[in-house]
Design a protein around this motif. Structure first.
Motif: not given
Length: 577
Positions: A71, A98, A100, A105-106, A129, A131, A133, A135, A171-172
């Motif tokens: 991220a 994703d 945020s 929240s994402w 956004a 952030y 990322r 995933y 971040p996750g």
């Protein structure tokens, strides 16, 4: 097939005509911005920062498991509508992107369920956004996810002022895409290297040491309201001790892996009297137990202390918390207990368990968000999760984590101003004294001011990336850095002095040391910065301090500690005559 960079594709349609202005190249909003990842195969060669450094001869590579993420913190809220990923040969076969804005929240904005690797451009409706990322859910090899570059673009090809890069946090959660970043809060403004010449002094001791009672491998101690002391031994023993040294054994203890002297570093560990002991006679204690799954797990429990003319015993035993992951603790348990100054919460330091990954490298558990290993846990006194924890809305251990990224936190205590502090045994040197902030990540094993041991299977003898290379992690308030001619001090036990017997020590931290066999005084200024370190290897009469495993300050201002080892001793420190 030769790869064509995405920026070149966008410029291919620009015509060199006198009446046409050249297009402004799109701005990569992610370039050299702070970045964090769920894991790394090698924190030096394949670190997360390689993923957005603008180079294709470097890469980030993750651990060899699913899922994994990386991220980027854009520094401020931006409009984004495109992500370009440049995969190395080990790539994701299924992943999503994703975003945020606030870390709470994402929102998934794009996905690729059939990735073939190479350079992949994902366009999506413009979204706000800070952030962004990647995933990853599945990969094409037995190796980890490997990204050469992660680029982010806005809809107009330009960027607003990115502002203060802040802290990318965490971040996750690989098991939960909705896990928010962790905010490290306000850590120390300086990091004091106690190994620099003159930074650590050895003044004459202003105290004398008196032996109170002998023990076999004592580990923890605490005072009862009447001034007596409770002492634990690693081999499943606990005693009530009078100030004159009379010992009463306490029966009814749970069984730890240290029973009969086994368990290596693990066994029966800390003890703490409940903030309400005068009313409920409750003792809290920590130990490593073999659980129903056959693995060794650090456990926090409490029970009522019953005393009579016939002796002392525990009843109403309650397991409050047990580290829930599938890993079996081999050592480095941490296991220190501290109550919040208001008595409403209990904190437990948890070591990384000394568990090797597939490469033989140790410490990876400290960065796993669904493991309690390598963390400081904060609970309500009934064992439930406080709603104001960094991720308190999450179920399980993720919601119970107060701070992360620790190796072996053998000291945990509050200072008089209500701040939580921790001491930590580093690897080969790199011992730390840390101010603990809510949601902080302290970096282990991604950073350390120590080195790998010469006998390590992975990178033997090599230095870890240093704290000053990774500002996204909270730096230590003080550390004992690597020097080839000196040994670690191996801190264990922590207390803050506010008594009257040593008025010149008020406000100082007192650290035990097991390898330097000494008592350390750490001097703090009003801003919680370390300004000096003093080592006391002997008292004023020449008595050796010995290995200090745990220490506490009594109500009268005297300092009590347990000297570790088979010839252990409960000892009292008072001013010299």
């Amino acid at each position: 097939m030769r790869r064509i960079r995405p920026i070149m594709l966008l410029l291919a349609g620009v015509v060199a005509a006198p009446c046409v202005l050249a297009q402004t190249p799109p701005v990569n909003l992610a370039l050299n911005r702070p970045v964090v990842a769920s894991s790394t195969e090698n924190p030096v060669a394949f670190k997360a920062e390689n993923v957005n450094d603008g180079r294709t001869d470097t890469r980030w590579s993750s651990a060899f498991s699913d899922p994994q993420w990386v991220a980027i913190d854009l520094g401020s809220v931006q409009q984004v509508n495109r992500v370009v990923l440049d995969w190395e040969r080990a790539h994701a076969t299924m992943y999503h992107i994703d975003v945020s804005t606030d870390g709470q929240s994402w929102q998934p904005v794009a996905s690729n369920p059939t990735s073939k690797g190479g350079i992949e451009t994902l366009d999506f409706a413009a979204a706000k956004a800070r952030y962004v990322r990647m995933y990853g859910l599945a990969r094409n090899t037995q190796y980890g996810y490997s990204l050469l570059e992660f680029q982010v673009f806005g809809p107009d090809g330009s960027s607003t002022d990115p502002g203060n890069p802040g802290n990318p946090g965490d971040p996750g959660n690989p098991g939960d895409p909705g896990n928010p970043p962790q905010n490290p809060g306000n850590g120390p403004t300086t990091s004091y290297n106690a190994r620099v010449t003159g930074a650590q002094t050895e003044p004459p001791a202003p105290f004398v040491i008196a032996d109170v009672a002998s023990f076999n491998n004592p580990w923890g101690l605490d005072f009862l309201p009447d001034g007596r002391v409770v002492v634990t031994e690693k081999s499943d023993h606990m005693y009530v001790v009078t100030t004159a040294g009379a010992k009463t054994s306490i029966t009814g203890l749970p069984v730890s892996v240290g029973v009969n002297g086994g368990g290596g570093q693990s066994g029966f560990h800390d003890v703490a009297a409940s903030p309400t002991f005068a009313q409920d006679h409750t003792l809290w204690f920590s130990y490593v137990a073999k659980a129903a799954d056959g693995n060794n797990h650090l456990t926090l429990a409490n029970a009522r202390l019953n005393e009579s003319a016939q002796g002392a015993s525990l009843s109403n035993l309650k397991v409050v918390w047990q580290e829930p992951s599938n890993y079996s603790v081999r050592g480095q348990p941490g296991a220190r207990i501290a109550f919040a100054p208001d008595g409403q919460h209990v904190f437990l330091s948890v070591g990384d368990g000394d568990i090797p990954d597939a490469k033989g490298d140790r410490g990876f558990t400290a960065q796993l968000p669904n493991s309690g290993l390598g963390k400081i846990i904060r609970l309500n006194l009934d064992g439930s999760t406080p709603s104001d924890n960094p991720n308190g809305s999450q179920a399980g251990v993720a919601g119970q984590i107060w701070a992360s990224g620790f190796r072996n936190p053998y000291g945990l205590a509050f200072s008089a101003d209500g701040k939580l502090w921790e001491t930590e045994m580093g690897p080969a040197s790199g011992d730390e004294f840390n101010l603990i902030v809510k949601g902080g990540n302290y970096g282990w094993p991604l950073v350390s001011n120590g080195n790998h041991y010469n006998g390590d299977a992975w990178m033997p003898g090599q230095p870890y990336p240093r704290h000053d290379t990774a500002p996204q992690f909270v730096q230590p308030a003080a550390y004992w850095g690597w020097f080839p001619t000196t040994n670690s001090m191996s801190p264990s036990g922590l207390a803050f002095y506010n008594g009257n017997l040593f008025p010149q020590w008020k406000g100082s931290a007192l650290l035990g040391s097991t390898s330097s066999i000494a008592l350390y005084r750490v001097i703090l200024d009003a801003s919680s910065n370390v300004t000096g370190v003093e080592r006391y290897g002997r008292d004023a009469k020449g008595t050796y301090t010995g290995s200090v495993r745990a220490l506490k300050v009594a109500a009268d201002g005297s300092i009590w500690y347990v000297r570790g080892g088979g010839d252990g001793m409960l000892r009292r420190i008072t001013p010299k005559p």
